[in-house]
Design a protein around this motif. Structure first.
Motif, PDB file in Angstrom:
ATOM      1  N   ASN A  27       0.914  -1.202  -0.077  1.00 41.99           N
ATOM      2  CA  ASN A  27      -0.024  -0.041   0.176  1.00 41.99           C
ATOM      3  C   ASN A  27       0.825   1.315   0.123  1.00 41.99           C
ATOM      4  O   ASN A  27       0.586   1.999  -0.659  1.00 41.99           O
ATOM      5  CB  ASN A  27      -0.982   0.254   1.071  1.00 41.99           C
ATOM      6  N   ASN A  28       1.960   1.416   0.903  1.00 42.82           N
ATOM      7  CA  ASN A  28       2.962   2.462   0.942  1.00 42.82           C
ATOM      8  C   ASN A  28       3.536   2.545  -0.732  1.00 42.82           C
ATOM      9  O   ASN A  28       3.514   3.634  -1.076  1.00 42.82           O
ATOM     10  CB  ASN A  28       3.904   2.377   1.871  1.00 42.82           C
ATOM     11  N   ALA A  30       2.276   1.599  -3.313  1.00 42.95           N
ATOM     12  CA  ALA A  30       1.449   2.021  -4.441  1.00 42.95           C
ATOM     13  C   ALA A  30       0.879   3.587  -4.119  1.00 42.95           C
ATOM     14  O   ALA A  30       0.588   4.019  -5.440  1.00 42.95           O
ATOM     15  CB  ALA A  30       0.038   1.141  -4.400  1.00 42.95           C
ATOM     16  N   ASN A  31       0.876   4.217  -3.045  1.00 44.56           N
ATOM     17  CA  ASN A  31       0.769   5.470  -2.931  1.00 44.56           C
ATOM     18  C   ASN A  31       1.954   6.505  -2.887  1.00 44.56           C
ATOM     19  O   ASN A  31       2.031   7.481  -2.358  1.00 44.56           O
ATOM     20  CB  ASN A  31      -0.278   5.825  -1.562  1.00 44.56           C
ATOM     21  N   ASP A  33       3.271   8.272  -4.960  1.00 38.15           N
ATOM     22  CA  ASP A  33       3.417   9.552  -5.641  1.00 38.15           C
ATOM     23  C   ASP A  33       1.976  10.286  -5.114  1.00 38.15           C
ATOM     24  O   ASP A  33       1.450  11.158  -5.867  1.00 38.15           O
ATOM     25  CB  ASP A  33       3.192   9.229  -7.034  1.00 38.15           C
ATOM     26  N   THR A  34       1.137   9.884  -4.254  1.00 38.54           N
ATOM     27  CA  THR A  34       0.049  10.265  -3.857  1.00 38.54           C
ATOM     28  C   THR A  34       0.294  11.556  -2.982  1.00 38.54           C
ATOM     29  O   THR A  34       0.747  11.342  -1.808  1.00 38.54           O
ATOM     30  CB  THR A  34      -1.044   9.375  -3.053  1.00 38.54           C
ATOM     31  N   PRO A  35      -0.178  12.701  -3.358  1.00 35.74           N
ATOM     32  CA  PRO A  35      -0.078  13.955  -2.509  1.00 35.74           C
ATOM     33  C   PRO A  35      -0.575  13.687  -1.066  1.00 35.74           C
ATOM     34  O   PRO A  35      -1.741  13.333  -1.179  1.00 35.74           O
ATOM     35  CB  PRO A  35      -0.791  14.932  -3.235  1.00 35.74           C
ATOM     36  N   PHE A  37      -0.150  11.642   1.313  1.00 36.48           N
ATOM     37  CA  PHE A  37      -0.202  10.233   1.734  1.00 36.48           C
ATOM     38  C   PHE A  37       0.998  10.086   2.797  1.00 36.48           C
ATOM     39  O   PHE A  37       2.175  10.552   2.405  1.00 36.48           O
ATOM     40  CB  PHE A  37       0.019   9.274   0.658  1.00 36.48           C
ATOM     41  N   LYS A  81       0.387   5.272  11.263  1.00 38.20           N
ATOM     42  CA  LYS A  81       0.895   6.326  10.101  1.00 38.20           C
ATOM     43  C   LYS A  81       2.115   6.929  10.743  1.00 38.20           C
ATOM     44  O   LYS A  81       2.094   7.344  11.867  1.00 38.20           O
ATOM     45  CB  LYS A  81      -0.307   7.110   9.866  1.00 38.20           C
ATOM     46  N   SER A  86       7.986  14.458   6.159  1.00 36.73           N
ATOM     47  CA  SER A  86       7.568  14.687   4.751  1.00 36.73           C
ATOM     48  C   SER A  86       8.645  14.669   3.948  1.00 36.73           C
ATOM     49  O   SER A  86       9.456  15.644   4.310  1.00 36.73           O
ATOM     50  CB  SER A  86       6.592  15.847   4.974  1.00 36.73           C
ATOM     51  N   SER A  90       4.539  17.878  -1.658  1.00 38.19           N
ATOM     52  CA  SER A  90       3.252  17.260  -1.434  1.00 38.19           C
ATOM     53  C   SER A  90       2.853  16.853  -0.187  1.00 38.19           C
ATOM     54  O   SER A  90       1.692  16.585  -0.027  1.00 38.19           O
ATOM     55  CB  SER A  90       2.829  16.361  -2.723  1.00 38.19           C
ATOM     56  N   ASN A  92       3.896  13.848   1.105  1.00 35.12           N
ATOM     57  CA  ASN A  92       4.158  12.601   1.132  1.00 35.12           C
ATOM     58  C   ASN A  92       5.469  12.310   1.701  1.00 35.12           C
ATOM     59  O   ASN A  92       6.329  12.623   1.615  1.00 35.12           O
ATOM     60  CB  ASN A  92       3.945  11.931  -0.388  1.00 35.12           C
TER      61      ASN A  92
END
Length: 132
Positions: A27-28, A30-31, A33-35, A37, A81, A86, A90, A92
């Motif tokens: 999951n980490n 996969a995300n 590039d997710t702002p 996350f 989490k 950071s 973004s 992430n």
């Protein structure tokens, strides 16, 4: 009668942990590039220690029944989490190199556990068959 002194149950619990950790790492990744996350991590040591020290046993209605302990599910592991860091603008905080390294580590750990539990079942099978 505690088959293998509880080894199989402990190995099973460890496999649950390795599976949850694998899902969390995937999951980490996969995300990555997710702002916004925030990466997650799985805590195991405290949960394992607590499970190993629990005194719960199932009720047996016949002395020939095998004893077994608590069958907690994998949700008892702590997934947290990492909010305090950071790495990108973004927000992430997924470090892809670290995650890939942890994934490889976890895969080796899982395979070692699977090999060990397979060996235990093979030994049990030989005993049941009378050594043949």
């Amino acid at each position: 009668m505690d088959l293998y002194g509880g080894t199989i149950q402990k190995l099973d619990r460890s496999l649950d942990y390795a599976n949850l950790k694998n899902q969390t790492i995937a999951n980490n990744i996969a995300n990555a590039d997710t702002p916004g996350f925030k990466a997650e991590t799985v805590s195991f040591k405290d949960t394992l220690e607590q499970t190993m020290n629990s005194a719960f046993t199932a009720k047996r209605t016949n002395i020939k029944h095998l004893a077994f302990g608590s069958s907690e599910n994998s949700s008892a592991f702590q997934v947290t989490k990492k909010e305090d860091t950071s790495y990108t603008n973004s927000g992430n905080n997924v470090d892809i190199d670290k995650e890939m390294s942890e994934l490889a580590d976890n895969q080796l750990y899982y395979q070692a556990l699977a090999d060990r539990i397979s060996g235990k079942f093979n030994s049990l099978s030989k005993v049941i068959k009378g050594g043949n």
